[in-house]
Design a protein around this motif. Sequence first.
Motif, short mmCIF file in Angstrom:
data_model
loop_
_atom_site.label_atom_id
_atom_site.label_comp_id
_atom_site.label_asym_id
_atom_site.label_seq_id
_atom_site.Cartn_x
_atom_site.Cartn_y
_atom_site.Cartn_z
N ASN A 124 0.82 -1.23 0.00
CA ASN A 124 0.00 0.00 0.00
C ASN A 124 0.85 1.27 0.00
O ASN A 124 0.31 2.36 0.16
N PHE A 125 2.14 1.16 -0.21
CA PHE A 125 3.04 2.32 -0.25
C PHE A 125 2.81 3.08 -1.56
O PHE A 125 2.83 2.47 -2.63
N ARG A 126 2.64 4.39 -1.49
CA ARG A 126 2.28 5.16 -2.69
C ARG A 126 3.31 6.20 -3.11
O ARG A 126 3.16 6.80 -4.17
N GLN A 127 4.32 6.48 -2.31
CA GLN A 127 5.30 7.50 -2.70
C GLN A 127 6.15 6.98 -3.86
O GLN A 127 6.33 5.78 -4.03
N LYS A 128 6.69 7.91 -4.64
CA LYS A 128 7.56 7.56 -5.76
C LYS A 128 8.69 8.56 -5.83
O LYS A 128 8.54 9.72 -5.44
N ASP A 129 9.82 8.11 -6.36
CA ASP A 129 10.95 9.00 -6.59
C ASP A 129 11.80 8.35 -7.68
O ASP A 129 12.07 7.14 -7.63
N ALA A 130 12.22 9.12 -8.65
CA ALA A 130 12.99 8.59 -9.77
C ALA A 130 14.36 8.05 -9.35
O ALA A 130 14.97 7.27 -10.08
N ALA A 131 14.83 8.42 -8.17
CA ALA A 131 16.15 7.99 -7.72
C ALA A 131 16.17 6.59 -7.12
O ALA A 131 17.23 6.06 -6.84
N VAL A 132 14.99 5.99 -6.90
CA VAL A 132 14.93 4.66 -6.30
C VAL A 132 14.07 3.72 -7.13
O VAL A 132 13.18 4.15 -7.86
N ILE A 133 14.37 2.44 -6.99
CA ILE A 133 13.54 1.39 -7.59
C ILE A 133 12.79 0.74 -6.44
O ILE A 133 13.41 0.26 -5.48
N LEU A 134 11.47 0.78 -6.51
CA LEU A 134 10.64 0.24 -5.44
C LEU A 134 10.13 -1.15 -5.81
O LEU A 134 9.67 -1.38 -6.92
N HIS A 135 10.23 -2.06 -4.87
CA HIS A 135 9.71 -3.42 -5.00
C HIS A 135 8.68 -3.59 -3.90
O HIS A 135 8.93 -3.23 -2.76
N GLN A 136 7.53 -4.11 -4.23
CA GLN A 136 6.49 -4.27 -3.23
C GLN A 136 6.45 -5.71 -2.72
O GLN A 136 6.41 -6.66 -3.50
N ALA A 137 6.51 -5.85 -1.41
CA ALA A 137 6.43 -7.15 -0.76
C ALA A 137 6.21 -6.95 0.73
O ALA A 137 6.55 -5.91 1.28
N GLU A 138 5.65 -7.95 1.35
CA GLU A 138 5.50 -7.97 2.80
C GLU A 138 6.64 -8.83 3.34
O GLU A 138 6.72 -10.02 3.01
N LEU A 139 7.53 -8.24 4.10
CA LEU A 139 8.70 -8.95 4.61
C LEU A 139 8.44 -9.45 6.03
O LEU A 139 7.85 -8.75 6.85
N ASP A 140 8.91 -10.67 6.32
CA ASP A 140 8.85 -11.20 7.68
C ASP A 140 9.98 -10.59 8.49
O ASP A 140 11.01 -10.20 7.94
N SER A 141 9.79 -10.53 9.80
CA SER A 141 10.80 -9.90 10.66
C SER A 141 12.15 -10.59 10.58
O SER A 141 13.18 -9.93 10.69
N GLU A 142 12.19 -11.90 10.34
CA GLU A 142 13.48 -12.60 10.24
C GLU A 142 14.20 -12.33 8.92
O GLU A 142 15.35 -12.73 8.75
N GLU A 143 13.55 -11.64 7.99
CA GLU A 143 14.17 -11.31 6.71
C GLU A 143 14.80 -9.91 6.72
O GLU A 143 15.35 -9.48 5.71
N VAL A 144 14.70 -9.22 7.85
CA VAL A 144 15.14 -7.82 7.93
C VAL A 144 16.09 -7.63 9.11
O VAL A 144 15.87 -8.18 10.18
N GLU A 145 17.14 -6.83 8.88
CA GLU A 145 18.08 -6.45 9.93
C GLU A 145 17.98 -4.95 10.14
O GLU A 145 17.76 -4.20 9.19
N GLN A 146 18.17 -4.53 11.38
CA GLN A 146 18.18 -3.10 11.71
C GLN A 146 19.62 -2.60 11.67
O GLN A 146 20.50 -3.23 12.24
#
Length: 153
Positions: free
Chosen positions: A63-85
């Motif tokens: 549901n993310f709607r922002q856009k910027d030409a400087a980034v490539i956006l990929h839409q997915a729901e990530l599980d907490s074990e797939e992400v590091e802080q």
Amino acid sequence: MSVDRGIYRFREFSDLPGEGDDHLVRWSLWSKGRAVVSHTTALAVHDLGTANPDQIHLTVPRNFRQKDAAVILHQAELDSEEVEQRGGYRITTPVRAISECAAASTDQDVLDSAVAEALEQGMATRRQLLYAAQRLGPRAELGVERALRTGDS
């Protein structure tokens, strides 16, 4: 000292690690903390393989709607074990970054080198890589299997 428009780094803290990642913190702020550094950008941050992306790859919720030409956006729901802080931003784990690059048909040489280094550095096991790739579909599975076969040679 100004890092970007409206983003500053205090001089007293300018010698702290992560100063090279300021541009990734900027994108986290831009997304209000919803974006996660991913794909070849994550491989480069993890220092895996030969990935050298010319644009920032971010994974965002559907549901993310922002856009910027400087980034490539990929839409997915990530599980907490797939992400590091990290300091000021979030990033996909090495295993997730490899599998999402395989799913996105990243150059096989980039995948081969990333898989070889992840295994060599103990960042991933063969089983973890195969499982993560299976979750993302046949294209990811094929790319990771090819990389693992290349490493066996």
